[in-house]
Design a protein around this motif. Structure first.
Motif, PDB file in Angstrom:
ATOM      1  N   VAL A  62     -68.948   1.887  31.701  1.00  0.00           N
ATOM      2  CA  VAL A  62     -68.421   2.277  33.010  1.00  0.00           C
ATOM      3  C   VAL A  62     -67.319   3.321  32.848  1.00  0.00           C
ATOM      4  O   VAL A  62     -66.447   3.170  31.998  1.00  0.00           O
ATOM      5  CB  VAL A  62     -67.831   1.055  33.760  1.00  0.00           C
ATOM      6  N   PHE A 112     -64.362   4.448  34.982  1.00  0.00           N
ATOM      7  CA  PHE A 112     -63.676   3.946  36.164  1.00  0.00           C
ATOM      8  C   PHE A 112     -63.036   5.086  36.942  1.00  0.00           C
ATOM      9  O   PHE A 112     -62.691   6.120  36.381  1.00  0.00           O
ATOM     10  CB  PHE A 112     -62.594   2.944  35.755  1.00  0.00           C
ATOM     11  N   ASN A 126     -60.092   5.303  38.230  1.00  0.00           N
ATOM     12  CA  ASN A 126     -58.717   5.625  37.838  1.00  0.00           C
ATOM     13  C   ASN A 126     -58.591   5.692  36.318  1.00  0.00           C
ATOM     14  O   ASN A 126     -57.557   5.365  35.768  1.00  0.00           O
ATOM     15  CB  ASN A 126     -57.759   4.591  38.397  1.00  0.00           C
ATOM     16  N   SER A 151     -58.547   4.160  33.780  1.00  0.00           N
ATOM     17  CA  SER A 151     -58.307   2.891  33.086  1.00  0.00           C
ATOM     18  C   SER A 151     -58.178   3.021  31.577  1.00  0.00           C
ATOM     19  O   SER A 151     -58.692   2.195  30.822  1.00  0.00           O
ATOM     20  CB  SER A 151     -59.412   1.885  33.399  1.00  0.00           C
ATOM     21  N   LEU A 152     -57.500   4.059  31.138  1.00  0.00           N
ATOM     22  CA  LEU A 152     -57.208   4.156  29.700  1.00  0.00           C
ATOM     23  C   LEU A 152     -56.016   3.259  29.406  1.00  0.00           C
ATOM     24  O   LEU A 152     -55.154   3.062  30.260  1.00  0.00           O
ATOM     25  CB  LEU A 152     -56.852   5.597  29.329  1.00  0.00           C
ATOM     26  N   LEU A 153     -55.973   2.722  28.209  1.00  0.00           N
ATOM     27  CA  LEU A 153     -54.831   1.889  27.849  1.00  0.00           C
ATOM     28  C   LEU A 153     -53.673   2.808  27.465  1.00  0.00           C
ATOM     29  O   LEU A 153     -53.788   3.604  26.530  1.00  0.00           O
ATOM     30  CB  LEU A 153     -55.208   0.978  26.678  1.00  0.00           C
ATOM     31  N   PRO A 154     -52.563   2.747  28.204  1.00  0.00           N
ATOM     32  CA  PRO A 154     -51.506   3.744  28.035  1.00  0.00           C
ATOM     33  C   PRO A 154     -50.784   3.670  26.698  1.00  0.00           C
ATOM     34  O   PRO A 154     -50.112   4.619  26.312  1.00  0.00           O
ATOM     35  CB  PRO A 154     -50.541   3.448  29.188  1.00  0.00           C
ATOM     36  N   TRP A 155     -50.913   2.524  25.991  1.00  0.00           N
ATOM     37  CA  TRP A 155     -50.199   2.407  24.715  1.00  0.00           C
ATOM     38  C   TRP A 155     -51.044   2.883  23.546  1.00  0.00           C
ATOM     39  O   TRP A 155     -50.595   2.877  22.414  1.00  0.00           O
ATOM     40  CB  TRP A 155     -49.753   0.967  24.472  1.00  0.00           C
ATOM     41  N   LEU A 156     -52.293   3.283  23.805  1.00  0.00           N
ATOM     42  CA  LEU A 156     -53.139   3.795  22.730  1.00  0.00           C
ATOM     43  C   LEU A 156     -53.329   5.299  22.923  1.00  0.00           C
ATOM     44  O   LEU A 156     -53.313   5.790  24.054  1.00  0.00           O
ATOM     45  CB  LEU A 156     -54.505   3.115  22.753  1.00  0.00           C
ATOM     46  N   LEU A 198     -61.739   2.066  20.235  1.00  0.00           N
ATOM     47  CA  LEU A 198     -61.811   0.640  20.588  1.00  0.00           C
ATOM     48  C   LEU A 198     -63.249   0.240  20.950  1.00  0.00           C
ATOM     49  O   LEU A 198     -63.752  -0.785  20.488  1.00  0.00           O
ATOM     50  CB  LEU A 198     -60.879   0.394  21.780  1.00  0.00           C
ATOM     51  N   GLY A 199     -63.906   1.074  21.763  1.00  0.00           N
ATOM     52  CA  GLY A 199     -65.280   0.784  22.156  1.00  0.00           C
ATOM     53  C   GLY A 199     -66.249   1.023  21.002  1.00  0.00           C
ATOM     54  O   GLY A 199     -67.149   0.223  20.751  1.00  0.00           O
ATOM     55  N   ARG A 244     -51.036  10.399  23.902  1.00  0.00           N
ATOM     56  CA  ARG A 244     -51.198   9.212  24.738  1.00  0.00           C
ATOM     57  C   ARG A 244     -51.614   9.648  26.139  1.00  0.00           C
ATOM     58  O   ARG A 244     -51.313  10.769  26.551  1.00  0.00           O
ATOM     59  CB  ARG A 244     -49.870   8.461  24.823  1.00  0.00           C
ATOM     60  N   GLY A 260     -50.375   9.147  28.940  1.00  0.00           N
ATOM     61  CA  GLY A 260     -49.267   9.623  29.760  1.00  0.00           C
ATOM     62  C   GLY A 260     -48.897  11.073  29.513  1.00  0.00           C
ATOM     63  O   GLY A 260     -48.180  11.671  30.287  1.00  0.00           O
ATOM     64  N   ARG A 287     -65.095   7.796  26.109  1.00  0.00           N
ATOM     65  CA  ARG A 287     -65.107   6.396  25.702  1.00  0.00           C
ATOM     66  C   ARG A 287     -66.438   5.748  26.063  1.00  0.00           C
ATOM     67  O   ARG A 287     -67.023   5.012  25.280  1.00  0.00           O
ATOM     68  CB  ARG A 287     -63.961   5.653  26.395  1.00  0.00           C
TER      69      ARG A 287
END
Lengths: 293, 281
Positions: free
Chosen positions: A101, A103, A105, A107-112, A120-121, A163, A165, A179
């Motif tokens: 999927v 998404f 928004n 939906s990335l993990l902001p700390w990675l 990760l996937g 990152r 951000g 991803r």
């Protein structure tokens, strides 16, 4: 440079795969209701749809009509109250990487970092041995190559170690696409992936997506509320009636030759015809939100 | 580069531009805090004069502080040790009590945050016990541990554990559903979900809990040590009161304030380092 996604498909190739697997994704009599304080709220009813392998299908409709609900059902993030959904002849009983999927928004993990988000996937899908097809677990190097290739595909090699951000909205959405694609899903599900972007960035990403889908021969189901986006990208446009209890109102087959170009299509009478058909459906036939009976 | 640009713009006669010293900015940033401190010292001096020197003035206290800080780590028996030792002993108690509270509180917070059942089970208990002054637990500590030092640590443990549990639980409950959906779509293992999603997402909340806990603990330790005795900044204050050495009491107040300030600033620095843009909103 990885050549995984470099093969160009010809139009006849795709037609052939599509004819071979006309019901790659098969939705049969699906109904979805939600329990609310006032009782059961019917969101979707009587949805029957099949998507062929390699096909690009968009779901379009007014907001709140249940397009995202339908996409979540295909993703397996929710289960239908009635009916069945099949993907490659297996029932969809939960979410999984074969139905990746993208998404709305991102939906990335902001700390990675971008790389780690994609990795990760990749690690989950290819890092373990797959007994069903007898594929051994891939080495760390191979996993990294896959991640790099996916980021290269969306043109983000340079930003791999930033990152989320630190990059723009369009770039985040591209990482989201990378991803999803890096997991080599059977079906790519996109929930208004470009909805939050400005018009120019959106157009650029649509063009990139067209190109990527051509290269990867992906099967795509995409939710959108943008008519031009739907006509430009799709093989078929599935139009949903207004909710509650939305269902498929009409389907438009888009017979435009690929590769498609935004500029030349702008004055193409066929393109304008499809566009008008969708607009007629949305603004004439489904202009008013039906009252709850 | 900027130099050549400047010379082409204003001719060869112009000298390279030197940025003027920002007196105004300095004025606005440095002057107010100095004025604030000055006001404090002025009021202090005034009170000291009007009280007929029963409260020592800033000057004599300053002189006393200089002699005190010239040898902060002396030891003359158990009841007469340098101010450095007292502060270190208090910090050690806070660290121990807080560390134990974190060990118990963080996992408990995770469990309460993840499970509605446990949350409903523990919430009444927390609501009941949290408003109790931690010093009320001191006698229980003395009874159970039969010693002043473990009883003080026990008090710190009690006052630190509530913010740790509550903030961790709230953090777990507020992990964005999007991230959990990502975990489901990627089909991540429980271990990966905890290490890659839950823990980083909860970390900022946990650090808020740490900050609140350490702040409270530093408040409580002074009072606890007044009651338990031994070596520690709180006991030192009480001891100097018994000696009627008011200068040292005033110095102790400043020392307690400084240490609290440093702890708070260090923890805020730590928290911002682990807070990501998306988590804040």
């Amino acid at each position: 440079m990885n050549t995984r996604w470099q093969s160009h498909r010809s139009v006849s190739d795709v037609a052939e795969t599509m004819a071979l697997h006309p019901k790659f994704l098969d939705i049969q009599g699906v109904e979805q209701s939600f329990k609310t304080a006032k009782g059961w709220f019917p969101a979707l009813r009587n949805i029957n749809l099949s998507v062929a392998r390699g096909e690009f299908v968009t779901l379009i409709g007014h907001s709140g009509c249940g397009k995202s609900t339908l996409l979540n059902l295909i993703a397996g993030l929710a289960l239908p109250t009635q009916g069945t959904l099949l993907c490659a002849n297996r029932e969809i009983s939960g979410p999984g990487p074969e139905r990746a999927v993208v998404f709305q928004n991102h939906s990335l993990l902001p700390w990675l970092t971008c790389f780690e988000n994609v990795y990760l996937g990749v690690e989950r899908v290819f890092g373990a041995a797959k007994k069903s097809i007898g594929a051994p677990a891939e080495t760390k190097t191979q996993l990294r190559e896959r991640t790099d290739a996916a980021l290269a595909l969306v043109g983000l090699t340079a930003a791999a170690h930033k990152r989320p951000g630190e990059i723009s909205g369009g770039m985040k959405q591209r990482v989201g696409i990378a991803r999803a694609l890096a997991m080599e899903p059977k079906v790519l599900l996109m929930d208004e992936p470009f909805g939050a972007l400005d018009a120019l960035t959106r157009a650029k990403l649509q063009d990139e997506l067209l190109d990527i889908v051509t290269r990867t021969q992906s099967t795509v189901v995409m939710v959108t509320h943008d008519v031009d986006e739907a006509v430009l990208l799709s093989d078929r446009i599935v139009m949903l009636t207004n909710g509650p209890a939305a269902t498929i109102g009409d389907i438009v087959q888009v017979h435009l030759d690929r590769p498609r170009s935004r500029v030349s299509l702008a004055e193409n009478p066929q393109y304008l015809g499809y566009r008008k058909a969708v607009i007629d459906f949305l603004y004439t036939r489904q202009s008013h939100v039906e009252k709850v009976a | 580069m900027s130099e050549s640009a400047a010379s082409t713009a204003s001719g060869p006669a112009a000298s390279p531009p030197t940025p003027a010293f920002d007196w105004r900015g300095m004025w606005l940033h440095v002057l107010p805090p100095i004025l604030g401190l000055g006001l404090l010292v002025a009021i202090w001096a005034l009170v000291s004069i009007t009280s007929g020197s029963s409260i020592p003035g800033p000057l004599e206290t300053g002189n006393q502080a200089l002699t005190l800080f010239s040898d902060p780590f002396y030891r003359k028996g158990p009841n007469d040790q340098g101010v450095g030792w007292n502060v270190l002993m208090s910090l050690q108690r806070v660290a121990l009590g807080f560390g134990l509270a974190a060990l118990v509180g963080i996992p408990t917070g995770f469990l309460i945050g993840r499970s509605t059942f446990l949350s409903r089970m523990f919430n009444p208990l927390i609501s009941l016990l949290r408003p109790v002054s931690p010093l009320a637990w001191l006698p229980i500590g003395l009874l159970v541990f039969k010693g002043a030092n473990p009883a003080a640590i026990w008090t710190i443990f009690i006052c630190s554990i509530w913010p740790m549990i509550i903030n961790t639980a709230v953090g777990v409950q507020r992990v964005p559903q999007d991230y959990l959906n990502v975990a489901r779509v990627l089909n991540l293992s429980e271990w990966k979900i905890v290490t890659k999603i839950l823990f980083p997402a909860v970390l900022p909340y946990m650090l808020t809990g740490v900050r609140l806990a350490v702040g409270t603990a530093w408040l409580v330790i002074v009072a606890a040590e007044m009651l338990t005795g031994g070596v520690g900044i709180g006991f030192w204050v009480w001891d100097e009161w018994n000696n009627l050495n008011v200068k040292n009491i005033i110095i102790a107040i400043f020392v307690i304030g400084m240490v609290g300030l440093v702890l708070e600033m260090a923890l805020i620095k730590l928290a911002t380092a682990f807070t990501f843009e998306e988590v804040k909103s």
